[in-house]
Design an enzyme around this catalytic site. Structure first.
Site, PDB file in Angstrom:
ATOM      1  N   CYS A   1     -10.503   3.482  -0.364  1.00 40.41           N
ATOM      2  CA  CYS A   1      -9.140   3.916  -0.045  1.00 40.41           C
ATOM      3  C   CYS A   1      -8.780   3.221   1.252  1.00 40.41           C
ATOM      4  O   CYS A   1      -9.575   3.230   2.199  1.00 40.41           O
ATOM      5  CB  CYS A   1      -9.112   5.431   0.135  1.00 40.41           C
TER       6      CYS A   1
ATOM      7  N   GLU B   1      -3.154   8.786   8.647  1.00 41.42           N
ATOM      8  CA  GLU B   1      -1.718   8.572   8.912  1.00 41.42           C
ATOM      9  C   GLU B   1      -1.338   9.183  10.271  1.00 41.42           C
ATOM     10  O   GLU B   1      -0.477   8.663  10.968  1.00 41.42           O
ATOM     11  CB  GLU B   1      -0.854   9.184   7.800  1.00 41.42           C
TER      12      GLU B   1
ATOM     13  N   HIS C   1      -6.945   3.867   3.626  1.00 40.36           N
ATOM     14  CA  HIS C   1      -6.822   4.667   4.841  1.00 40.36           C
ATOM     15  C   HIS C   1      -8.176   4.960   5.499  1.00 40.36           C
ATOM     16  O   HIS C   1      -8.242   5.224   6.691  1.00 40.36           O
ATOM     17  CB  HIS C   1      -6.133   6.002   4.539  1.00 40.36           C
TER      18      HIS C   1
ATOM     19  N   CYS D   1      -3.538  -1.127  -2.153  1.00 41.49           N
ATOM     20  CA  CYS D   1      -3.786   0.298  -2.421  1.00 41.49           C
ATOM     21  C   CYS D   1      -4.832   0.446  -3.535  1.00 41.49           C
ATOM     22  O   CYS D   1      -4.636  -0.059  -4.647  1.00 41.49           O
ATOM     23  CB  CYS D   1      -2.472   0.945  -2.830  1.00 41.49           C
TER      24      CYS D   1
ATOM     25  N   ASP E   1       0.874  -1.174   0.000  1.00 43.64           N
ATOM     26  CA  ASP E   1       0.000   0.000   0.000  1.00 43.64           C
ATOM     27  C   ASP E   1       0.908   1.220   0.000  1.00 43.64           C
ATOM     28  O   ASP E   1       2.118   1.112   0.219  1.00 43.64           O
ATOM     29  CB  ASP E   1      -0.895  -0.006   1.252  1.00 43.64           C
ATOM     30  N   SER E   2       0.313   2.385  -0.215  1.00 43.76           N
ATOM     31  CA  SER E   2       1.098   3.613  -0.185  1.00 43.76           C
ATOM     32  C   SER E   2       1.495   3.996   1.239  1.00 43.76           C
ATOM     33  O   SER E   2       2.292   4.902   1.427  1.00 43.76           O
ATOM     34  CB  SER E   2       0.296   4.750  -0.820  1.00 43.76           C
TER      35      SER E   2
END
Ligand code: DGL
Length: 210
Positions: A186, A154, A188, A73, A10-11
């Site tokens: 997404c 994050e 996140h 991702c 993932d990013s």
């Protein structure tokens, strides 16, 4: 071959939500996880850049001798899956098709109204509507990009007043649309699922990449 690990990238940290779901269902598997926190976010970058990052990540994980690659991702799945499949020579699983199918499975294909929240790049790619229409061509779909959710996740700002106020502003567009399901497209966003659920209302089914 069966003893080899499964690679996931993932990013950033968001893909750990996908890792957790995989680990719960496949407790005997070993995993190698790459979170590209040095280059997050992907969702604001161009197709060429996301493709390059995704191919580098795939090659990095392939060097561990993995048996399967999971592109956790959404942005990389939406933009780079064909290129990764072409170049990596491994089975590759993305998250867009599974997420879209799950939304239809959960609310049915009568007259489904499905909201999709994702990064700007994922929304612009139209990958979710395409995969959802594959599963149900009667679906009514509304997408919205929520880029600030990524740094909030994050930072671990999962219950701050600022997060609620940003969520209210982004998710306002779904008020009239009244989705039955909302795809958190997404990795996140599930970290903020409490805020998202409270903002759109308890009756909306949240679907995540996990
Ligand atoms: N992990 C990315 C995704 O699932 C979101 C974060 C980013 O913009 O890199 O789309």
């Amino acid at each position: 071959m069966n003893n080899l690990p499964i690679g996931i990238f993932d990013s950033g940290v968001g893909g750990l939500t996908v890792y957790r779901a995989l680990h719960d269902r496949l407790p005997n598997e070993r995993f190698v996880y790459l979170g590209d926190t040095a280059r997050v976010p992907y969702g604001t970058k161009s197709l060429v850049t996301v493709e390059r990052y995704a191919l580098e990540n795939a090659a990095f994980l392939a060097a561990f001798g993995i048996k399967l690659l999971v592109v956790a991702c959404n942005t990389a799945s939406a933009l780079a899956l064909p290129q990764i499949r072409k170049q990596i020579g491994l089975d590759v699983v993305g998250v867009i098709g599974p997420g879209g199918r799950k939304a239809v499975e959960v609310i049915g294909c009568e007259k489904p109204r499905i909201g999709v929240i994702a990064t700007e790049a994922t929304v612009a790619s139209n990958a979710y509507p395409e995969r959802i229409y594959d599963a149900c061509d009667k679906a009514d779909i509304l997408q919205a990009a929520c880029p600030l959710f990524v740094p909030l996740a994050e930072e671990g700002w999962t219950d701050e007043p600022e997060t609620y106020s940003i969520a209210k502003r982004y998710l306002e567009v779904f008020k009239d649309f009244r989705p039955q399901a909302l795809v958190m497209g997404c990795t996140h966003y599930p970290i903020l699922s409490n805020v998202i659920q409270q903002t759109v209302g308890e009756s909306v089914k949240l679907i995540d990449s996990g």
